[in-house]
Design an enzyme around this catalytic site. Structure first.
Site, PDB file in Angstrom:
ATOM      1  N   TYR A   1      -9.144  -9.312  -3.281  1.00 16.89           N
ATOM      2  CA  TYR A   1     -10.456  -8.656  -3.364  1.00 16.89           C
ATOM      3  C   TYR A   1     -11.010  -8.711  -4.777  1.00 16.89           C
ATOM      4  O   TYR A   1     -11.252  -7.677  -5.399  1.00 16.89           O
ATOM      5  CB  TYR A   1     -10.355  -7.204  -2.871  1.00 16.89           C
ATOM      6  CG  TYR A   1     -10.290  -7.121  -1.360  1.00 16.89           C
ATOM      7  CD1 TYR A   1     -11.458  -7.181  -0.613  1.00 16.89           C
ATOM      8  CD2 TYR A   1      -9.082  -7.020  -0.699  1.00 16.89           C
ATOM      9  CE1 TYR A   1     -11.416  -7.134   0.774  1.00 16.89           C
ATOM     10  CE2 TYR A   1      -9.024  -6.976   0.695  1.00 16.89           C
ATOM     11  CZ  TYR A   1     -10.194  -7.035   1.414  1.00 16.89           C
ATOM     12  OH  TYR A   1     -10.154  -6.996   2.778  1.00 16.89           O
TER      13      TYR A   1
ATOM     14  N   ASP B   1      -0.796   1.669  14.354  1.00 19.01           N
ATOM     15  CA  ASP B   1      -0.574   0.813  13.191  1.00 19.01           C
ATOM     16  C   ASP B   1       0.135   1.649  12.118  1.00 19.01           C
ATOM     17  O   ASP B   1      -0.497   2.395  11.382  1.00 19.01           O
ATOM     18  CB  ASP B   1      -1.922   0.274  12.694  1.00 19.01           C
ATOM     19  CG  ASP B   1      -1.780  -0.603  11.456  1.00 19.01           C
ATOM     20  OD1 ASP B   1      -0.679  -0.651  10.881  1.00 19.01           O
ATOM     21  OD2 ASP B   1      -2.789  -1.231  11.069  1.00 19.01           O
TER      22      ASP B   1
ATOM     23  N   LYS C   1       4.720  -3.677   5.522  1.00 20.01           N
ATOM     24  CA  LYS C   1       4.776  -3.136   4.161  1.00 20.01           C
ATOM     25  C   LYS C   1       6.202  -2.757   3.697  1.00 20.01           C
ATOM     26  O   LYS C   1       6.920  -3.630   3.252  1.00 20.01           O
ATOM     27  CB  LYS C   1       3.791  -1.977   4.023  1.00 20.01           C
ATOM     28  CG  LYS C   1       2.341  -2.498   3.999  1.00 20.01           C
ATOM     29  CD  LYS C   1       1.359  -1.563   3.310  1.00 20.01           C
ATOM     30  CE  LYS C   1       0.100  -2.282   2.894  1.00 20.01           C
ATOM     31  NZ  LYS C   1      -1.007  -2.183   3.846  1.00 20.01           N
TER      32      LYS C   1
HETATM   33  C1  LIG Z   1      -1.728  -3.177   4.635  1.00 19.30           C
HETATM   34  C2  LIG Z   1      -2.064  -2.845   6.014  1.00 19.30           C
HETATM   35  C3  LIG Z   1      -2.253  -3.854   6.977  1.00 19.30           C
HETATM   36  C4  LIG Z   1      -2.210  -5.333   6.642  1.00 19.30           C
HETATM   37  O1  LIG Z   1      -0.966  -5.741   6.182  1.00 19.30           O
HETATM   38  P1  LIG Z   1      -0.850  -7.099   5.318  1.00 19.30           P
HETATM   39  O2  LIG Z   1       0.627  -7.257   5.109  1.00 19.30           O
HETATM   40  O3  LIG Z   1      -1.612  -6.865   4.050  1.00 19.30           O
HETATM   41  O4  LIG Z   1      -1.422  -8.198   6.133  1.00 19.30           O
HETATM   42  C5  LIG Z   1      -2.530  -3.464   8.266  1.00 19.30           C
HETATM   43  N1  LIG Z   1      -2.603  -2.161   8.611  1.00 19.30           N
HETATM   44  C6  LIG Z   1      -2.420  -1.170   7.718  1.00 19.30           C
HETATM   45  C7  LIG Z   1      -2.490   0.248   8.158  1.00 19.30           C
HETATM   46  C8  LIG Z   1      -2.163  -1.475   6.381  1.00 19.30           C
HETATM   47  O5  LIG Z   1      -2.008  -0.491   5.484  1.00 19.30           O
END
Ligand SMILES: *Cc1c(COP(=O)(O)O)cnc(C)c1O
Length: 447
Positions: free
Chosen positions: A36, A265, A294
């Site tokens: 970004y 998520d 993550k």
């Molecule tokens: C960081 C994040 C993603 C994307 O993950 P990447 O590894 O950057 O592709 C998706 N959902 C949530 C909630 C996130 O914090």
């Protein structure tokens, strides 16, 4: 005499380090595009030489306390002996093999472990390379499930405003349409339904009207909607907001009532960050599909996973085309799986609940003085996440340098200055982070 020599050497050494750093940053500016960012930005970039514990060591010799865990990932800090060893051991056996038709202990052990620790009966695991891809997989899974259930019209999604689910096109299509700049990609993005970000804050009960919009959308659109996708409890990169567990619980019930899947998520919240191992546990619910990423590998390697109920994987597998249409080249990378298992074991063998609750207390105490500052709109803390929301967006070029001058690594975005430190941080180190935020804001170094 010897002291003078020592100092002379130190000066030369410092000068050499500054030169290495400057050369590196010059080349960086010429050729490297950062997340970004603009290639013409005046926001400084800093070169890191090494990282250890909660510290980042810069090429110019500076040492910073890390308040970001490298974007939620490095929960155990850096250069962790047990994690280093797990990768070394796996490297001696094999770095990678394809996952089509082959399997291996690191992947099997990791999937078993994820099934064991995630809430409810999520029994099938699909490994992915990044969080965004795990979200793509979740969306495709939901669509294929309804296709198999003879409802091919269910191909759209409901998501929350201020949500963030990743940067690939499918994931983007369920991110906040404003902060995700959907207008830029208008013809490319799938059209989905957005409902307001939950208005009931964490710790509060929800009123019926707080769920009216979701209920209404489900009522009207359930024939075309495959799933509701949300970040449970903590809306991360879209606004760092903590919402009511009651909302999540009622959303779970509504999805069931209207035959719509729930995708949680947990890419940011997973592995203890919000005070529970998974944020869904705050509401005592289990989603139909869950994404993790993550901190899955303790920040060592890129790896993510999408889990689902067995009925979902069975239904997809028992109906034409009888396969799930996805398969990344680096799926189940053994090095990443091996370090992920070790990271989870390390977390489980630590008193992490106590650790997070200590960090929560230190964050509350340390950020409290910020409330009195003119430029501050709100201060909020949940688990090992501390947020100072400002009235205006920060000046990144100024504030980034100001934090580095204070000896800390904190990377704000927009109006949000926030901390999510490695769990191993001490009270003293955390105080240094919160003090730096107060000092920088108090001195107006964010304007
Ligand atoms: C960081 C994040 C993603 C994307 O993950 P990447 O590894 O950057 O592709 C998706 N959902 C949530 C909630 C996130 O914090």
């Amino acid at each position: 005499m010897s002291l003078a020599c020592g100092n002379g050497f130190q000066t030369l050494y410092n000068k050499a380090m500054k030169q290495t750093s400057t050369a590196l940053l010059d080349d960086d500016k010429k050729h490297v595009w950062h997340p970004y960012s603009s290639t013409h930005s005046d926001t400084p970039v800093f070169a890191v030489k090494s990282a250890d514990g909660v510290h980042l060591r810069l090429e110019d010799g500076n040492r910073l306390i890390d308040g970001m865990s490298s974007w939620w990932c490095a929960i155990h800090g850096y250069n962790v002996a047990r994690l280093n060893q797990a990768i070394k051991n796996q490297l001696d056996a094999m770095a990678h093999v394809m996952f089509g038709g082959l399997t291996h202990a690191p992947a099997v052990d990791l999937c078993k472990k994820l099934v064991e620790i995630t809430p409810g009966k999520l029994e099938t695991v699909f490994l992915a390379d990044t969080g965004s891809v795990a979200v793509e997989i979740a969306l495709k899974m939901a669509v294929q499930y309804w296709h198999a259930r003879q409802q091919p019209g269910k191909q759209q999604f409901i998501s929350l405003r201020k949500g963030y689910h990743g940067d690939t096109l499918g994931a983007m299509s369920v991110c906040d349409p404003v902060t995700g700049m959907h207008t830029l990609f208008n013809d490319l993005l799938a059209k989905n339904y957005f409902i307001s970000s939950p208005e009931c804050a964490f710790g509060e009960a929800c009123q019926t009207e707080h769920l009216d919009e979701l209920r209404h959308t489900l009522e009207q659109q359930h024939d075309t909607v495959a799933a509701l996708i949300l970040e449970p409890i903590v809306q991360g990169a879209g606004g760092m907001k903590f919402y009511s567990a009651d909302y999540l619980k009622q959303a779970r019930d509504l999805c069931r009532e209207y035959d719509v899947l729930l995708i949680a998520d947990e890419i940011a919240t997973g592995f203890g960050r919000s005070g529970k191992l998974f944020a869904c546990e705050h509401a005592n619910i289990s989603p139909d599909i869950m994404c993790v990423g993550k901190s899955l590998t303790g920040g060592y390697m890129t790896l993510a996973a999408t889990l689902c109920r067995k009925e979902i994987s069975d239904t997809i597998s028992n109906h034409p085309p009888n396969v799930f249409m996805h398969g990344p080249t680096f799926m189940g990378n053994p090095l990443a799986c091996a370090v992920a298992i070790e990271s989870i074991r390390l977390l489980q063998s630590s008193p992490w609940q106590q650790t997070i609750s200590n960090i929560e207390r230190w964050l509350e105490k340390g950020l409290e003085p910020c409330r009195a500052l003119e430029s501050v709109e709100d201060v909020r803390v949940l688990g090992a996440i501390g947020v100072v929301e400002l009235k205006q967006a920060v000046n990144m070029a100024v504030i980034q340098q100001a934090f580095v001058d204070e000896g800390v690594w904190i990377r704000p975005f927009g109006k949000l200055v926030y901390l999510m430190p490695p769990y191993i941080i001490s009270e003293e180190e955390l105080n240094a982070l919160t003090r730096a935020i107060y000092t920088v804001l108090n001195n107006g170094k964010h304007l």
